[in-house]
Design a protein around this motif. Structure first.
Motif, short mmCIF file in Angstrom:
data_model
loop_
_atom_site.label_atom_id
_atom_site.label_comp_id
_atom_site.label_asym_id
_atom_site.label_seq_id
_atom_site.Cartn_x
_atom_site.Cartn_y
_atom_site.Cartn_z
N GLU A 22 -26.86 -23.29 -6.60
CA GLU A 22 -28.17 -23.50 -6.30
C GLU A 22 -28.54 -23.94 -4.96
OE1 GLU A 22 -32.32 -23.74 -6.76
OE2 GLU A 22 -30.68 -22.56 -7.58
N ARG A 25 -28.34 -21.11 -2.45
CA ARG A 25 -29.51 -20.15 -2.46
C ARG A 25 -30.80 -20.85 -1.99
NH1 ARG A 25 -33.88 -19.76 -4.44
NH2 ARG A 25 -33.88 -21.78 -5.45
N ARG A 28 -30.82 -20.60 1.80
CA ARG A 28 -30.62 -19.11 2.37
C ARG A 28 -32.01 -18.76 2.09
NH1 ARG A 28 -26.76 -16.05 3.57
NH2 ARG A 28 -25.13 -17.30 2.55
N GLU A 195 -18.88 -20.37 -2.54
CA GLU A 195 -19.82 -19.69 -2.28
C GLU A 195 -19.98 -18.88 -1.06
OE1 GLU A 195 -22.46 -19.60 -4.44
OE2 GLU A 195 -21.27 -20.75 -5.76
#
Length: 525
Positions: A22, A25, A28, A195
């Protein structure tokens, strides 16, 4: 943000994995908005980081004292000011760094504009180390911010007081969407490494560096690995022994030897060893008569590291020092003499205040000794003879080198700092930090028109066209930048002359001239 169940109270490793995903994300998504790219945004973040240091000097020094018993002067000079100088350099130079960099032209692209544009990679992961927990985390962050990246910042969990402080304070000075401090132990750091990042910057041991490199390879993620190794010191017989002893002992006792570029061992002749040990013993006494209780001397970071270092003293000949105290994790500055190269103290980086001396016959044997081992992060030479110094530099390889001093090359931000082979991959500091976190995008900008200059590349092919292309593409010395300007002006003048010549000798029909004048074009009459 803390991933570890030790702090969060959540025993579910799956939830930690989801939390890791998370946060990446979120970073990003922020990067994809373009928020971190503008010059003005980068400047604001750098100014915020500078303010973080200015407003928290005492708190940072207190945390470093708790973790490492680090003296205030060492805190300010080696942890705070060195990073502030990186920030100042970036603030002064960022506009120049971000500007397109023209590339050299060849005859084939004389009318074109080739250039390099530095672009941010995207979402970067920076993993810091415990020995300089502020410097080695936030110095690369300066480069990542300057280059326009979003960053996941992972402090070392070993220096837990600094880790906690950074988690609490840094978000107050940096954009919360583009920068995230994540606290995690080894297991949860492994979750982070699963990740996909766009760049990973790691500082730490070679063992862990290999794990990071392997994880990055799964996503083909570029990395910088700042590791270490056994940095040798050669002391020539003609060296100034008093000065040499002072500078070696300073480099070795700084942070109690817990420095990746600390002098790891000394190579010198047996006679030089005798003189050097006496000089270093005096220097050690001059630094402090009671180092165990001194506020000017660091202690070992953990019981595990203390016990490892104490074990290295076993069966060694101690020139001076050797005192230890388990309760305070104190190890006195210690010099070992006539050390066997096969002993345990020579098998891995020492990372503590223990300095072995290995007698060699001459400079040639010293060079062979270094050549036969893994490439070190740093190499130190103490000599007056330029011939000896150049011989050692030519005969060895290392990440960096320093002549007649130790450590100080790392303070020069115009020198890239990094290792080679097992001691590291990549480099940073100053503009090199900006480059490290930037993708160098190659761009060729061609103007419209002038296509007749390139007719040879188009079918139908012929021998004449082939010869023409060979002549154009053949490597020559790069053309001066002014020559293409002269060529374009000359070509423009030639086209203008040709147009006037054609107009004078082949007049435009009257009806076309009248139509052009109605459209607003000037009359040629």
């Amino acid at each position: 943000m803390r991933l570890s169940a030790k702090f969060s109270g959540d025993p579910d490793a799956g939830s930690n994995a989801r939390a890791a995903a998370e946060v990446v994300r979120k970073l990003r998504a922020a990067f994809q908005t373009g928020k971190s790219k503008p010059y003005e945004f980068r400047i604001r973040q750098l100014e915020g980081l500078l303010r973080f240091f200015d407003e928290n000097v005492d708190i940072l020094c207190a945390a470093l004292w708790k973790d490492l018993h680090k003296p205030r002067q060492e805190c300010i000079v080696t942890e705070i000011e060195i990073v502030k100088n990186e920030i100042r350099s970036a603030l002064a130079s960022l506009k120049k760094w971000m500007a397109p960099r023209p590339a050299e032209k060849s005859l084939a692209i004389m009318t074109d504009y080739p250039f390099i544009q530095h672009e941010p990679y995207g979402v970067a992961l920076i993993i810091g180390a415990w020995n300089y927990p502020v410097n080695l985390l936030l110095s690369p962050l300066v480069g990542a911010i300057s280059a326009g990246n979003c960053v996941l910042i992972k402090p070392s969990e070993v220096s837990e007081n600094v880790e906690r402080l950074l988690e609490q304070l840094l978000p107050q000075y940096l954009d919360k969407n583009c920068f995230e401090v994540v606290c995690a132990g080894p297991e949860d750091t492994s979750l982070l490494l699963k990740e996909q990042f766009d760049y990973i910057f790691f500082t730490g041991s070679t063992t862990v560096g290999k794990i990071v490199y392997e994880a990055a390879a799964k996503h083909l993620t570029p990395v910088t690995l700042e590791m270490g190794g056994k940095s040798p010191v050669y002391v020539d017989a003609d060296a100034d022994m008093a000065l040499t002893a002072k500078r070696i002992m300073w480099g070795k006792t700084l942070n109690a030897g817990q420095t990746c570029i600390a002098p790891d061992y000394v190579l010198c002749t047996a006679d030089t060893q005798r003189q050097l040990v006496e000089a270093m013993k005096k220097v050690s006494h001059d630094f402090s008569t009671d180092q165990q209780d001194s506020k000017d001397y660091c202690h070992i970071v953990s019981d595990r590291q203390f016990n490892r270092l104490k074990g290295l003293l076993k069966d060694q000949t101690i020139g001076f020092g050797g005192q230890t105290d388990a309760e305070t994790r104190y190890i006195a500055p210690t010099v070992l003499t006539n050390v066997d190269p096969a002993s345990d103290v020579m098998k891995a980086e020492i990372f503590g205040p223990i300095l072995p001396i290995i007698p060699v016959a001459d400079v040639d044997q010293a060079i062979r000794f270094v050549q036969q081992r893994e490439k070190p992060l740093a190499l130190y030479i103490f000599a007056k003879s330029k011939k000896v110094i150049e011989k050692i530099l030519r005969g060895t390889t290392s990440g960096g080198a320093c002549v007649n001093d130790t450590i100080m090359h790392v303070t020069v931000d115009s020198l890239p700092f990094g290792g080679v082979g097992p001691s590291g991959l990549g480099a940073y500091h100053g503009f090199s930090s900006f480059e490290t976190f930037s993708h160098k995008r190659s761009i060729l900008w061609k103007p419209h028109g002038l296509d007749f200059l390139y007719y040879s590349r188009y079918p139908p092919y012929s021998e004449g066209k082939t010869k023409g292309l060979i002549a154009l593409l053949k490597y020559r010395r790069p053309l001066p930048s002014w020559l293409s300007t002269v060529f374009i002006f000359g070509l423009g003048g030639l086209v203008g002359y040709a147009a006037r010549f054609l107009n004078n000798h082949f007049p435009i029909p009257a009806f076309l001239q009248q139509h052009a004048e109605r459209l607003g074009f000037p009359s040629s009459r």
